[in-house]
Design an enzyme around this catalytic site. Structure first.
Site, short mmCIF file in Angstrom:
data_model
loop_
_atom_site.label_atom_id
_atom_site.label_comp_id
_atom_site.label_asym_id
_atom_site.label_seq_id
_atom_site.Cartn_x
_atom_site.Cartn_y
_atom_site.Cartn_z
N HIS A 67 0.86 -1.18 0.00
CA HIS A 67 0.00 0.00 0.00
C HIS A 67 0.91 1.24 0.00
O HIS A 67 1.05 1.92 1.02
CB HIS A 67 -0.92 0.01 1.22
CG HIS A 67 -1.95 -1.07 1.22
ND1 HIS A 67 -1.67 -2.37 1.58
CD2 HIS A 67 -3.28 -1.03 0.89
CE1 HIS A 67 -2.78 -3.10 1.49
NE2 HIS A 67 -3.76 -2.32 1.07
N TRP B 38 -4.91 5.49 -0.09
CA TRP B 38 -6.34 5.75 -0.20
C TRP B 38 -6.66 7.19 -0.62
O TRP B 38 -7.82 7.57 -0.68
CB TRP B 38 -7.03 5.42 1.11
CG TRP B 38 -7.01 3.96 1.45
CD1 TRP B 38 -7.98 3.04 1.15
CD2 TRP B 38 -5.97 3.24 2.12
NE1 TRP B 38 -7.60 1.80 1.61
CE2 TRP B 38 -6.37 1.89 2.21
CE3 TRP B 38 -4.73 3.59 2.66
CZ2 TRP B 38 -5.60 0.90 2.81
CZ3 TRP B 38 -3.95 2.61 3.26
CH2 TRP B 38 -4.38 1.29 3.33
N GLU C 220 -6.57 -4.70 -6.20
CA GLU C 220 -7.96 -4.24 -6.04
C GLU C 220 -8.29 -3.05 -6.95
O GLU C 220 -9.09 -2.18 -6.60
CB GLU C 220 -8.24 -3.91 -4.57
CG GLU C 220 -8.12 -5.13 -3.66
CD GLU C 220 -8.44 -4.84 -2.20
OE1 GLU C 220 -8.80 -3.68 -1.89
OE2 GLU C 220 -8.33 -5.76 -1.37
N TYR D 45 -14.17 -9.58 0.18
CA TYR D 45 -14.57 -9.71 1.58
C TYR D 45 -16.06 -10.00 1.70
O TYR D 45 -16.85 -9.62 0.84
CB TYR D 45 -14.22 -8.42 2.35
CG TYR D 45 -12.76 -8.31 2.69
CD1 TYR D 45 -12.29 -8.69 3.94
CD2 TYR D 45 -11.85 -7.85 1.75
CE1 TYR D 45 -10.95 -8.59 4.26
CE2 TYR D 45 -10.50 -7.76 2.06
CZ TYR D 45 -10.04 -8.13 3.32
OH TYR D 45 -8.71 -8.05 3.62
N GLU E 174 -7.03 -12.30 -0.96
CA GLU E 174 -7.37 -11.59 0.27
C GLU E 174 -8.87 -11.71 0.53
O GLU E 174 -9.68 -11.47 -0.36
CB GLU E 174 -6.98 -10.11 0.16
CG GLU E 174 -7.04 -9.33 1.45
CD GLU E 174 -6.55 -7.90 1.27
OE1 GLU E 174 -5.62 -7.68 0.46
OE2 GLU E 174 -7.09 -7.00 1.91
N TRP F 110 -7.17 -11.66 6.02
CA TRP F 110 -6.41 -10.50 6.47
C TRP F 110 -6.04 -10.61 7.95
O TRP F 110 -6.31 -11.61 8.61
CB TRP F 110 -7.19 -9.23 6.15
CG TRP F 110 -6.33 -8.02 6.02
CD1 TRP F 110 -6.43 -6.87 6.73
CD2 TRP F 110 -5.23 -7.83 5.10
NE1 TRP F 110 -5.46 -5.97 6.33
CE2 TRP F 110 -4.71 -6.54 5.33
CE3 TRP F 110 -4.64 -8.63 4.13
CZ2 TRP F 110 -3.62 -6.01 4.62
CZ3 TRP F 110 -3.56 -8.12 3.40
CH2 TRP F 110 -3.06 -6.83 3.65
N ARG F 111 -5.46 -9.60 8.48
CA ARG F 111 -4.75 -9.66 9.75
C ARG F 111 -5.67 -9.60 10.98
O ARG F 111 -6.81 -9.16 10.89
CB ARG F 111 -3.73 -8.52 9.82
CG ARG F 111 -4.35 -7.14 9.80
CD ARG F 111 -3.33 -6.05 9.47
NE ARG F 111 -3.90 -4.73 9.72
CZ ARG F 111 -3.69 -4.02 10.81
NH1 ARG F 111 -2.92 -4.49 11.78
NH2 ARG F 111 -4.22 -2.83 10.97
#
Length: 366
Positions: free
Chosen positions: A123, A134, A186, A257, A289, A320-321
């Site tokens: 990122h 972002w 993404e 997701y 992911e 994910w984390r």
């Protein structure tokens, strides 16, 4: 005679496909070639489980040697370990998730030593505005970092720092450790500065091609498998709209997701396209992911995730984390005594899934 000729032609085509460059990089290291070929075979049989930052921290702990939330629950580590390099481009000592880069290098080496698989996301900051990944305030960012753009030289420094990190992934005898890298992911969404509504398909492809070519040709990086990773999509054309080319991509992937009742249907649609295209192009296929409401849907692992993915030939699925401090989301993997623990153990024991202990025996790099 005609039947025999047709059969022979089919075999020739199959052999031709099998002999395509695997990986795409013709100068890939021996270990990288072996990993790619072994994962290609494995994905038709098993599904490796992965977890982001698994060894770095978890629910209520950070930097505890040998600890893993996943291992706390099922007694085994994941087969795939995800790592994040955001802020590496700035020359910082730790990532945007507050994990020190030298420790990430150490865990990547540790994972390789026991036969696990490492995958990296990035990122990276917005080089035009100085904002985060972002920051979508400008549609000129991608164009600005391409050759001739006002931020091209700055972007090259970003790549130089990435290359330095990758060059540091060596064993004591100098063997380079293969990693899967999914840059500019993404992009079918528009929440990152490289997203769908922020640049043209041509500029996105140019960004990808410059990045890969620079790392390979200018920095002599040949131990990386490159993952083309979208967010959700509905058609093959949408998935491939910004595809940079078979010659620089090794893995076809998607992120998705669970945010509602359409999740299983959307996963099936994406998995069908990705697996079909991976098969045609002789590439790896992954769900790179994901994450779901495991705190409330206590059968998410076996019924929602595995129940949906079982029919597909995917190399791995990575969740994910589990943040160790407030992060705007909860845990995406189980942890000791979490509500989903019993279901995750069933997920672990399913013949389809693959974790570290079994992966070690497979010797993926040989």
């Amino acid at each position: 005679m005609k039947h025999t000729l047709v059969t022979a032609l089919v075999l020739v085509v199959q052999l031709s496909l099998a002999q395509k460059s695997i990986p795409a990089d013709p100068n890939a290291t021996e270990e990288t070639v072996n990993l790619c070929k072994n994962l290609m075979k494995l994905q038709h049989e098993r599904l490796m489980f992965g977890h982001q930052d698994d060894l770095a921290y978890g629910n209520g702990w950070v930097y505890e040697e040998g600890r893993s939330d996943v291992k706390d629950v099922c007694g085994d580590y994941p087969a795939v370990y995800g790592w994040e390099l955001g802020h590496l481009e700035l020359g910082d000592t730790y990532s945007l998730d507050s994990v020190h880069f030298h420790k990430i290098q150490g865990w990547i080496k540790q994972t390789y030593a026991r036969g696990g698989v490492n995958t990296i996301s990035w990122h990276l900051r917005n080089p035009l505005t100085g904002g985060s990944s972002w920051d979508t305030s400008s549609k000129k960012v991608v164009r600005s970092v391409l050759p001739g753009g006002e931020k091209h030289e700055l972007f090259v420094t970003y790549l130089d720092r990435l290359a330095e990190f990758l060059q540091g992934l060596q064993t004591e005898d100098g063997t380079y450790i293969p990693v899967l890298f999914r840059p500019f992911h993404e992009h079918t969404g528009s929440w990152f500065w490289w997203g769908k509504n922020l640049c043209t398909p041509e500029d996105y492809k140019a960004l990808w091609r410059f990045t890969v070519n620079y790392l390979q040709n200018e920095k002599n990086i040949h131990h990386v498998l490159y993952s083309y990773s979208t967010d959700r999509f509905k058609t093959t054309n949408e998935y491939l709209e910004r595809y940079p080319g078979d010659d620089i991509v090794d893995v076809l992937a998607f992120d998705l997701y669970d945010r509602g009742p359409d999740y299983a249907k959307a996963v099936k649609t994406c998995a069908e396209v990705v697996c079909e295209q991976a098969g045609q192009r002789n590439k790896l296929a992954t769900m790179s992911e994901t994450g779901g409401p495991i705190a409330t849907n206590t059968k998410w692992w076996t019924e929602t995730l595995l129940g949906t993915l079982k029919p597909f030939d995917l190399s791995y699925v990575l969740v994910w984390r589990n943040p160790w401090k407030p992060a705007g989301h909860g845990a995406f993997a189980p942890y000791k005594n979490s509500p989903d623990s019993e279901d995750f153990i069933r997920f672990y024991k399913d013949p389809k899934t693959l974790f570290q202990k079994e992966v070690t025996q497979l010797k993926l790099y040989q």
